[in-house]
Design a protein around this motif. Structure first.
Motif, short mmCIF file in Angstrom:
data_model
loop_
_atom_site.label_atom_id
_atom_site.label_comp_id
_atom_site.label_asym_id
_atom_site.label_seq_id
_atom_site.Cartn_x
_atom_site.Cartn_y
_atom_site.Cartn_z
N ILE A 1 0.86 -1.18 0.00
CA ILE A 1 0.00 0.00 0.00
C ILE A 1 0.90 1.24 0.00
O ILE A 1 1.61 1.50 0.96
CB ILE A 1 -0.92 0.01 1.24
CG1 ILE A 1 -1.83 -1.22 1.23
CG2 ILE A 1 -1.74 1.29 1.29
CD1 ILE A 1 -2.62 -1.39 2.52
N LYS A 2 0.87 1.98 -1.09
CA LYS A 2 1.78 3.12 -1.24
C LYS A 2 1.13 4.46 -0.90
O LYS A 2 1.82 5.43 -0.59
CB LYS A 2 2.31 3.18 -2.68
CG LYS A 2 3.03 1.91 -3.12
CD LYS A 2 4.22 1.59 -2.23
CE LYS A 2 4.93 0.32 -2.70
NZ LYS A 2 6.06 -0.05 -1.81
N ASP B 1 -4.63 3.50 -2.60
CA ASP B 1 -4.39 2.05 -2.56
C ASP B 1 -5.13 1.42 -1.38
O ASP B 1 -5.75 0.35 -1.52
CB ASP B 1 -2.89 1.76 -2.41
CG ASP B 1 -2.10 2.05 -3.67
OD1 ASP B 1 -2.71 2.24 -4.73
OD2 ASP B 1 -0.85 2.10 -3.57
#
Length: 330
Positions: free
Chosen positions: A140-141, A145
């Protein structure tokens, strides 16, 4: 008859002067023994750390010990009731926060105290934003996301968020976010936000809304990834982390704060003296450096009345939001 009325009036004036003089003298000699500050959250939490820092500087100014007593449990409810029932002599103070003053009275069916009637405000001393963080090893950036992943998971596969306990600001933030994105999230309560943060670091919980001064060491070490911050603008310690407003969720803006209050009935002169002490303490370069280095912001109210007005405004703002979440605790 006239002489009798005059005599009674003179007696009343005399008694008033004696009471006023006694209060002034008491405030002048106060404190004559150690002061206790009841902290409603566990050791190591933001409230605990910042309150202990304040207590150190208050003690230096007052030339008397100021001791912090931790009484965690029920989202701060236990400590708040104890503080409300304490003797109003200036020797028992309370480290009030968002949760104790206007979250708990709404979400708990019974709290056994009135935040306005049972306490006299003194002053705030610190505030800090919450940061939504995930384990850095997750793919998860950014917040987009996370939202996409959360919406794709339901039932027993729902993403989880750790909290510092039911009714805490981390719980309110998670519940509010869940409602805003329309996804199922699992609330996993702990006794203190620091415990929830460690669970995210360990990979047992997916996310947490943690105070910046608690999450920052793990962010700096690369163990946690910040996705968004609840402050009105980007924080200098996290210049690359967007605010919730920037990523489309302005309702999530929330500052967590702590302030000292005293049991109702505490002499006004003592309240005023403590207010002056806090105002002086939060200007101390050492305290300012320690707070700001950790992500906390020194705060103070110019008068007890100013703090009281702040409490009213915050209560008016957040009460309908909290009620809309439908959180009810026994």
């Amino acid at each position: 008859m006239v002489q009798k009325i005059i005599s009674i009036a003179a007696l009343r004036v005399g008694l008033f002067c004696v009471v006023a003089l006694s209060s002034s003298v008491f405030a002048g000699t106060y404190p004559e023994r150690p002061i206790e500050i009841i902290c409603p959250y566990p050791a190591g939490t933001s409230s605990d750390v910042t309150t202990r820092e304040l207590a150190t500087h208050m003690a230096a100014i007052l030339k008397q010990s100021v001791v912090v007593i931790n009484k965690p449990g029920a989202g701060g409810l236990i400590a708040t009731v104890d503080a409300a029932r304490a003797k109003p002599d200036g020797y028992t103070l309370f480290a009030a926060a968002n949760g104790t003053q206007y979250i708990n009275p709404i979400i708990y069916k019974k709290v056994n105290y009135d935040p306005f009637k049972d306490f006299t405000p003194i002053s705030r001393y610190v505030s800090y934003p919450n940061v939504l963080v995930v384990n850095a090893n997750q793919p998860i950036k950014n917040l987009a996301d996370l939202v996409a992943l959360a919406k794709s998971r339901t039932g027993n596969k729902s993403l989880s968020f750790g909290t510092g306990g039911n009714g805490t600001t981390s719980h309110i933030a998670g519940a509010q976010f869940q409602k805003m994105i329309g996804a199922d999230l699992l609330n996993v309560p702990y006794q203190g936000t620091i415990s929830a943060v460690r669970e995210v670091v360990a990979g047992r919980v997916d996310m947490v809304w943690g105070n910046l001064n608690i999450t920052m060491p793990f962010i700096q070490s690369g163990k946690l990834r910040p996705l968004a911050i609840s402050s009105a603008r980007r924080h200098p310690l996290l210049p690359d982390t967007p605010t919730f407003k920037e990523v489309g969720y302005p309702e999530a803006e929330m500052n967590v704060w702590s302030g000292l209050v005293a049991p109702a009935g505490t002499p006004p002169e003592i309240i005023k003296k403590l207010n002056r002490v806090i105002v002086e303490a939060v200007k101390n370069p050492s305290l300012v450096k320690n707070y700001e280095t950790s992500g906390a912001q020194p705060e103070s109210d110019a008068s007890p009345e100013a703090f009281a007005e702040f409490l009213k405004e915050e209560t008016d703002r957040w009460s309908p939001v909290i009620r809309s979440l439908g959180i009810v605790l026994n």
